[in-house]
Design a protein around this motif. Structure first.
Motif, short mmCIF file in Angstrom:
data_model
loop_
_atom_site.label_atom_id
_atom_site.label_comp_id
_atom_site.label_asym_id
_atom_site.label_seq_id
_atom_site.Cartn_x
_atom_site.Cartn_y
_atom_site.Cartn_z
N PRO A 124 -23.05 92.71 35.69
CA PRO A 124 -22.04 93.44 34.90
C PRO A 124 -22.58 94.77 34.45
N GLN A 125 -21.68 95.70 34.15
CA GLN A 125 -22.09 96.98 33.58
C GLN A 125 -22.17 96.82 32.05
N ILE A 126 -23.29 97.21 31.50
CA ILE A 126 -23.58 96.97 30.08
C ILE A 126 -23.26 98.21 29.24
N PHE A 127 -22.55 97.98 28.13
CA PHE A 127 -22.19 99.05 27.21
C PHE A 127 -22.59 98.66 25.79
N ASP A 128 -22.62 99.65 24.91
CA ASP A 128 -23.03 99.40 23.53
C ASP A 128 -21.94 98.74 22.70
N ASN A 129 -20.69 99.04 23.01
CA ASN A 129 -19.60 98.55 22.16
C ASN A 129 -18.28 98.50 22.91
N ASN A 130 -17.27 98.00 22.23
CA ASN A 130 -15.93 97.86 22.80
C ASN A 130 -15.33 99.19 23.20
N ARG A 131 -15.54 100.19 22.35
CA ARG A 131 -14.93 101.50 22.61
C ARG A 131 -15.46 102.09 23.92
N ALA A 132 -16.75 101.93 24.15
CA ALA A 132 -17.34 102.45 25.38
C ALA A 132 -16.81 101.71 26.61
N ILE A 133 -16.58 100.41 26.45
CA ILE A 133 -16.01 99.63 27.56
C ILE A 133 -14.61 100.13 27.89
N LEU A 134 -13.79 100.31 26.87
CA LEU A 134 -12.43 100.77 27.09
C LEU A 134 -12.41 102.13 27.78
N SER A 135 -13.27 103.03 27.35
CA SER A 135 -13.35 104.34 27.99
C SER A 135 -13.72 104.22 29.46
N ALA A 136 -14.65 103.31 29.75
CA ALA A 136 -15.08 103.12 31.14
C ALA A 136 -13.94 102.59 32.00
N VAL A 137 -13.17 101.67 31.46
CA VAL A 137 -12.02 101.15 32.20
C VAL A 137 -10.99 102.26 32.40
N SER B 152 -18.92 91.02 18.27
CA SER B 152 -17.72 90.33 18.72
C SER B 152 -17.94 89.64 20.07
N PHE B 153 -18.75 90.26 20.93
CA PHE B 153 -19.08 89.60 22.20
C PHE B 153 -19.94 88.37 21.94
N GLN B 154 -20.90 88.48 21.04
CA GLN B 154 -21.75 87.34 20.74
C GLN B 154 -20.96 86.20 20.12
N SER B 155 -19.97 86.53 19.30
CA SER B 155 -19.12 85.48 18.73
C SER B 155 -18.26 84.83 19.80
N PHE B 156 -17.80 85.62 20.77
CA PHE B 156 -17.05 85.05 21.89
C PHE B 156 -17.91 84.05 22.66
N ARG C 106 -9.41 88.72 21.23
CA ARG C 106 -10.20 89.08 22.39
C ARG C 106 -9.26 89.23 23.58
N VAL C 107 -9.42 90.31 24.31
CA VAL C 107 -8.51 90.62 25.42
C VAL C 107 -9.31 91.14 26.61
N ILE C 108 -8.62 91.30 27.71
CA ILE C 108 -9.21 91.88 28.91
C ILE C 108 -8.55 93.24 29.14
N ALA C 109 -9.34 94.29 29.11
CA ALA C 109 -8.85 95.61 29.49
C ALA C 109 -9.05 95.76 31.00
N ASN D 266 -12.03 93.84 22.04
CA ASN D 266 -11.06 93.46 21.02
C ASN D 266 -9.79 94.28 21.21
N HIS D 267 -8.66 93.71 20.89
CA HIS D 267 -7.36 94.32 21.21
C HIS D 267 -7.14 95.68 20.59
N TYR D 268 -7.62 95.89 19.37
CA TYR D 268 -7.19 97.06 18.61
C TYR D 268 -7.72 98.37 19.14
N TYR D 269 -8.80 98.33 19.91
CA TYR D 269 -9.31 99.57 20.48
C TYR D 269 -8.28 100.19 21.44
N TRP D 270 -7.62 99.33 22.20
CA TRP D 270 -6.61 99.82 23.14
C TRP D 270 -5.43 100.42 22.37
N PHE D 271 -4.98 99.74 21.33
CA PHE D 271 -3.81 100.22 20.57
C PHE D 271 -4.13 101.53 19.86
#
Length: 348
Positions: free
Chosen positions: A208-221, A179-183, A141-144, A232-237
Motif C-alpha cells: 500500500p501507499q503510506i500517508f501521514d493522515n486522512n487528508r493526504a490520502i484524500l488528496s492522493a485519490v 483513526s486507522f489504528q482504531s479501525f 470510516r469510508v472508502i475514497a 474518515n468521511h468528513y474530509y471528503w465533505f
C-alpha cells in the motif's frame, strides 16, 4: 480555516452557556466529579488538528474568559505521552480523535469520572460506559475512490477485498493515524486476532501507499495517485464544500454494514485526574457537548453531532444505518496490541 457566519452568530448563545459553566461548581452525584477550583485557565492536549478545532477554542476563550493552553499532536502520540506523564502531566483535558486512545487512558485510571449531567447528553454507544470520557462527534470510516477510473459498483464492499493481488500498490492508508489504528482494533475485536494478523500481513504484502493522515490520502485519490484510500468521511465533505463536489475526482463509498471498515468511531474528551476539581476544564468539556459547539462541528467539520436536537450534515446517511451493533467502542482501548501488530508487519 475561518469561522462561518453561522458560527459567528453562535457567540451570543455561547456566552450564557460558558459563563454559567464557569461561575459555579458543577453539580454532581456520588459518581461524578465535583469541579470546584477556578483559576481562569487550563491545559488541553488536543489530538485533533488545529485547523479544525482552534476556531472553537478561540470562541470558548472569548466568551468564557478562560484561557486554554493547547498542545497539539497526533492522538496516538499524545495518548502515549499522557501514559508516560501519568499524574505529573500538565494537562487537565484530553481531546482525542478516537475512542481507542480514550479507552486506553481510562483503563490506566488517568481520567476522573465526569458528572452525569455531562455524559447523559450523549446516547449510549457513542460515549464511555463508565463516564470517564464523553463522546463529542461521530465519524464514519469510508472508502475514497478515483471516480475517473472506477465506478461505484467496482468499489469493494468490504475492506477484505483490498488484500487481493489486484489491489497491489493501489490503496492508500495512514498506519500512524489514530483513526486507522482504531479501525484495525475494531477488525481485531470483530474478527479475532488471527484474522486481523492475516489481514494486516496481506495488506502489507500488497504494497500500500503510506500517508501521514486522512487528508493526504484524500488528496492522493483526488489527484489520481492512488485508486482508493481508507479515510474518515468528513474530509471528503469538507473538500467538496470548498471546491464543489462536481469538481472532485475522489468519490465516497460506504462499506457494507457490519464490515470492520464501516465502523462509526467518535472523537471525545476526558478530564484528567489532575483536573478532577478544575471547574474551568469541566466547563470546556460541557461546552463541547453543547448544542452550539455540536452545530459548529456540523457546519465546519461535517461530522455527526451526538446530542439530540442537532441535525447531521446534509448528504450523510443516518448514523444508525452505519453503526455496527456487534461493536462496543469501549472495546477499542487495546491500541498497544494494534500498534504491535502493525509494527510486526512493517507498517509503522
Amino acid at each position: 480555516m475561518r469561522p462561518s457566519r453561522r458560527f459567528l452568530a453562535l457567540a451570543a448563545g455561547i456566552t450564557v452557556l460558558a459563563l454559567t459553566g464557569c461561575s459555579a461548581p458543577a453539580d454532581t452525584d456520588d459518581a461524578g466529579t465535583a469541579a470546584t477550583e477556578e483559576d481562569g485557565a487550563f491545559t488541553l492536549y488536543s489530538g485533533r488538528d488545529e485547523v479544525l478545532v482552534q476556531p472553537l477554542i478561540d470562541l470558548f476563550e472569548e466568551q468564557s474568559g478562560i484561557e486554554v493552553e493547547v498542545r497539539y499532536g497526533n492522538t496516538a502520540e499524545l495518548g502515549a505521552l499522557l501514559l508516560e506523564e501519568g499524574a505529573q502531566s500538565p494537562a487537565q483535558v484530553f481531546l482525542a480523535q478516537d475512542a481507542g486512545a480514550l479507552g486506553a487512558l481510562s483503563n490506566a485510571d488517568l481520567f476522573a469520572t465526569l458528572p452525569a449531567a455531562t455524559t447523559d447528553k450523549v446516547p449510549a454507544g457513542f460515549t464511555s460506559t463508565d463516564d470517564t470520557w464523553v463522546g463529542v462527534t461521530g465519524r464514519a470510516r469510508v472508502i475514497a475512490y478515483d471516480g475517473q477510473t472506477m465506478t461505484a459498483d467496482e468499489v469493494p464492499a468490504s475492506v477484505d477485498a483490498f488484500t487481493e493481488p489486484e489491489w497491489a500498490g493501489r490503496l492508500g492508508i495512514a498506519p500512524t493515524n489514530a483513526s486507522f489504528q482504531s479501525f484495525v482494533t475494531a477488525y481485531r475485536v470483530l474478527n479475532g486476532e488471527e484474522a486481523a494478523d492475516e489481514w494486516v500481513a496481506a495488506i502489507a504484502a500488497n504494497g500500500p501507499q503510506i500517508f501521514d493522515n486522512n487528508r493526504a490520502i484524500l488528496s492522493a485519490v483526488d489527484e489520481g495517485v492512488v485508486d482508493a484510500g481508507l479515510i474518515n468521511h468528513y474530509y471528503w465533505f469538507a473538500q467538496a464544500a470548498e471546491t464543489g463536489a462536481e469538481n472532485m475526482r475522489a468519490q465516497l463509498s460506504y462499506p457494507e454494514a457490519g464490515d470492520a471498515g464501516s465502523i462509526v468511531n467518535v472523537t471525545g474528551a476526558g478530564l484528567l485526574q489532575s483536573g478532577a476539581t478544575d471547574a474551568d476544564a469541566l466547563a470546556f468539556i460541557d461546552f463541547l457537548v453543547s448544542a452550539e459547539a455540536q452545530q459548529y462541528f456540523v457546519d465546519e467539520t461535517y461530522e455527526y453531532p451526538l446530542i439530540e436536537g442537532v441535525d447531521a450534515p446534509e448528504g450523510l446517511p443516518a448514523i444508525d444505518s452505519l453503526v455496527n451493533p456487534e461493536l462496543d467502542l469501549a472495546d477499542l482501548e487495546s491500541l498497544e496490541i494494534t500498534q504491535t501488530l502493525l509494527g510486526k508487519h512493517g507498517l509503522i
